[in-house]
Design an enzyme around this catalytic site. Structure first.
Site, PDB file in Angstrom:
ATOM      1  CG  PHE A 222      -2.027  -1.085   1.304  1.00  0.00           C
ATOM      2  CD1 PHE A 222      -3.274  -0.995   0.621  1.00  0.00           C
ATOM      3  CD2 PHE A 222      -1.680  -2.364   1.822  1.00  0.00           C
ATOM      4  CE1 PHE A 222      -4.365  -1.795   0.734  1.00  0.00           C
ATOM      5  CE2 PHE A 222      -2.509  -3.387   1.645  1.00  0.00           C
ATOM      6  CZ  PHE A 222      -3.805  -3.416   1.024  1.00  0.00           C
TER       7      PHE A 222
ATOM      8  CB  VAL B 176       1.086   0.244   5.599  1.00  0.00           C
ATOM      9  CG1 VAL B 176       0.901   1.650   5.565  1.00  0.00           C
ATOM     10  CG2 VAL B 176      -0.414  -0.463   5.547  1.00  0.00           C
ATOM     11  CB  CYS B 177       4.718   2.626   1.955  1.00  0.00           C
ATOM     12  SG  CYS B 177       6.425   3.979   1.981  1.00  0.00           S
ATOM     13  CB  VAL B 178       7.477   3.051   7.114  1.00  0.00           C
ATOM     14  CG1 VAL B 178       8.848   3.105   6.436  1.00  0.00           C
ATOM     15  CG2 VAL B 178       7.759   3.818   8.581  1.00  0.00           C
TER      16      VAL B 178
ATOM     17  CB  ALA C  79       2.413   4.643   7.069  1.00  0.00           C
TER      18      ALA C  79
END
Lengths: 130, 135
Positions: free
Chosen positions: A39, A77-79, A82
């Site tokens: 994501f 989820v991409c940090v 995010a």
């Protein structure tokens, strides 16, 4: 076939999360392997458990969590994306001094390297976005 | 993970109207650490990302266009700009940043990274790729 999936849009605003979800279900039914769902951009908003859609509508985040539980999907989820948008797990919340986390069941926060790695290790990377 | 795949990052959006361009660049920079065969394509409004003389102070956003000039240091040597997209927007190659890399096979001679290709040529280039993330 080994398929990696990238989701680049947020839930409800845009159909790409729904399309990705339907695609993944169909691919699994056909016997394909989903190596990872990554994501990115506003797609990270798929991973908040604080969304409360109306009861007669689908709950996209819950659909992801259930699909992950059923098939062992790796929802990443991409940090960096995010952090910009306030999607946090307990570790991230603690590290940045925030009062709570909001990541939903089945999702994990990790780096962009996970996207590149999925591209390398899969037969196809399928991108859902605008 | 010794296999080398051909990655083509396709950039389709203007640099500041949405976050796609900035976050695409972040993927390219991280991806450079994976020693893959990397190229970038700029099509549609994506060609505006490479426009030179970008000034963003009045819109309160960071001008990230200098980062494109650093791509050569990240071993990104193949940047395709679609001719038709440029022409449709009244742009010429002179309006774009001059991007270069150092060719280690030729005594680190400075070479142009940008190749101007037609829509048909870019179609062939896309056909040769393994992984095509689009932004």
């Amino acid at each position: 076939m080994k398929l990696a999936v990238m989701v680049n849009e947020g839930p409800y605003q845009h159909q790409s999360a729904d399309s990705a979800y339907q695609f993944i279900k169909a691919a699994i039914d056909k016997g394909h392997e989903i190596t990872r769902v990554f994501f990115y951009h506003d797609g990270v908003n798929n991973g908040t458990r604080y969304g409360i859609p109306p009861q007669d509508d689908r709950n996209i985040t819950q659909q992801w969590s259930e699909l992950s539980k059923k098939h062992g999907l790796d929802l990443v989820v991409c940090v960096a994306a995010a952090q910009r948008r306030g999607i946090l797990d307990a570790d991230e919340a603690r590290r940045h001094g925030k009062s709570g986390d909001n990541i939903a069941d089945g999702f994990r926060i990790s780096g962009l390297g996970q996207l590149i790695e999925a591209g390398i290790q899969s037969d196809r990377l399928v991108v859902f976005g605008d | 993970m010794s296999e080398i795949k051909k990655f083509l990052y396709v950039n389709r959006k203007a640099p500041y109207g949405t976050v796609y361009a900035l976050e695409s660049l972040e993927v390219v920079l991280i991806g450079a650490a994976f020693d893959q065969d990397v190229s970038l394509a700029f099509i549609d409004d994506g060609v505006f990302q490479l426009a030179k003389g970008q000034k963003t102070t009045d819109i309160g956003m960071k001008n990230f266009s200098p980062t494109y000039s650093a791509l050569g240091d990240y071993e990104v040597k193949k940047i395709y700009v679609e001719k038709e997209s440029l022409e449709e927007r009244g742009l010429t190659p002179d309006n774009l940043l001059h991007l270069t890399y150092e060719d280690e096979d030729e005594d680190y001679a400075e070479k142009d990274s940008i190749q101007f290709v037609s829509r048909a040529e870019l179609s062939d280039i896309m056909d040769q790729q393994d992984v095509v993330p689009s932004f």
